[in-house]
Design a protein around this motif. Structure first.
Motif, short mmCIF file in Angstrom:
data_model
loop_
_atom_site.label_atom_id
_atom_site.label_comp_id
_atom_site.label_asym_id
_atom_site.label_seq_id
_atom_site.Cartn_x
_atom_site.Cartn_y
_atom_site.Cartn_z
N ASP A 16 0.69 -1.05 0.00
CA ASP A 16 0.00 0.02 0.24
C ASP A 16 0.93 1.33 0.17
OD1 ASP A 16 -2.76 -1.15 0.03
OD2 ASP A 16 -1.73 -2.25 1.64
N HIS B 222 0.62 3.52 -2.64
CA HIS B 222 -0.15 4.30 -3.10
C HIS B 222 0.26 5.74 -3.36
CE1 HIS B 222 -3.74 2.15 -2.33
NE2 HIS B 222 -3.54 1.94 -1.06
N ASP C 271 -0.92 -2.53 -4.27
CA ASP C 271 -1.39 -0.95 -4.21
C ASP C 271 -0.31 -0.13 -4.19
OD1 ASP C 271 -4.07 -1.77 -4.52
OD2 ASP C 271 -4.67 -0.72 -2.79
N HIS D 96 -6.23 -1.21 -6.44
CA HIS D 96 -5.99 -0.04 -6.99
C HIS D 96 -4.89 -0.11 -8.48
CE1 HIS D 96 -7.78 2.92 -3.96
NE2 HIS D 96 -7.64 1.95 -3.36
N HIS E 117 -2.61 -9.50 -1.90
CA HIS E 117 -3.00 -8.16 -1.40
C HIS E 117 -4.22 -8.09 -0.25
CE1 HIS E 117 -3.57 -3.88 -1.52
NE2 HIS E 117 -4.84 -4.01 -1.77
N HIS F 206 -3.70 -4.27 2.15
CA HIS F 206 -4.96 -3.86 1.93
C HIS F 206 -5.71 -3.08 2.96
CE1 HIS F 206 -8.65 -3.80 -0.56
NE2 HIS F 206 -9.21 -4.98 0.11
N HIS G 37 -4.44 -1.68 5.51
CA HIS G 37 -3.31 -0.60 5.96
C HIS G 37 -3.24 -0.61 7.22
CE1 HIS G 37 -4.04 2.21 2.15
NE2 HIS G 37 -4.22 0.94 1.86
ZN ZN Z 1 -4.29 0.03 -0.20
#
Ligand code: ZN
Length: 241
Positions: free
Chosen positions: A8, A10, A37, A64, A116, A149, A151
């Motif tokens: 993650d 991002h 992600d 994502h 994930h 996923h 977080h």
């Molecule tokens: Zn995420």
């Protein structure tokens, strides 16, 4: 062998750089495992894809990642996340899109399975309760499963349940019990601590260590403002939610 374990990101390049620098200070790493992600929400999706690829990371797909390249739709995304995906889609080069499209749902490495979300629903299920954990333990063919996923950084021990980890090198032995680990989120933590979150695995010593790293949040937020990304996504970075 030491492995940097992260998820993650991002599109948050400042957080990713801070994690890599910190991990090098902590003794370095020979491998990188990433639970997806890489993009979505943040202002530097392309550079984050390039960096993950340059590190020769073993990386699986996040929701994502595949949404940004049109491989899954954003019907289940909230409006801010969907707006950020539309923006991200327009930033990626053909090579970066190809990389994200090619990411597999699961991978096995050195006694660990990477996914994930969860093994029964690899990119959508949030593994945050004992039912989901039990289902993934049942499907997992390795002693260790690594997820992202939610977080939320945690250790889940088969038969014992979840334990939060709090950085500062908080450690856990790998085995004999089977484990599910979530290193937390590099680029958008959601456990009330805005610092980037990751783990280092020592495969020889059979131990995992959790760390939190401060990074230049204001710099990331400034880029998001200039990109016109949704305000709530900018504000949440300093709150860690
Ligand atoms: Zn995420």
């Amino acid at each position: 062998m030491r492995v940097l374990v992260m998820a993650d990101i991002h599109g948050n390049l400042e957080a990713l750089r801070a994690v890599l620098d910190h991990a090098r200070q902590m003794g370095g790493f020979g491998r990188v495992w990433c639970m997806g992600d890489v993009v979505g929400y943040g202002p530097d999706p392309g550079p984050c894809v390039d960096m993950v690829e340059e590190l020769s990371s073993t990386c699986v797909a996040g929701n994502h990642d595949w949404a940004a390249v049109g491989k899954v739709d954003t019907r289940d995304f909230n409006p801010h996340a969907a707006a950020a995906i539309a923006w991200t889609d327009a930033q990626l080069t053909p090579g970066q899109r190809e990389y994200l499209s090619s990411l597999p749902l699961t991978l096995q490495e050195e006694g660990a399975t990477l996914v994930h979300g969860s093994l029964r629903d690899p990119i959508w299920e949030y593994l945050v309760d004992t039912g989901a954990a039990r289902a993934t333990f049942d499907l997992c063919q390795t002693p260790l499963c690594l997820v992202g996923h939610s977080h939320m950084p945690f250790v889940c021990t088969q038969g014992e349940g979840f334990r939060r980890v709090r950085g500062e090198g908080d450690g856990v032995a790998l085995g004999p019990a089977r484990l599910i680990l979530n290193p937390g989120s590099v680029g958008q933590p959601r456990d009330g601590d805005p610092r980037a979150s990751y783990m280092l695995l020592d495969i020889v010593a059979q131990a995992a260590y959790h760390y939190r790293v401060a990074y230049a949040i204001g710099e990331t937020q400034g880029k998001m403002e200039r990109a016109g990304l949704p305000r709530p996504l900018i504000d949440r970075l300093s709150q860690g939610w």
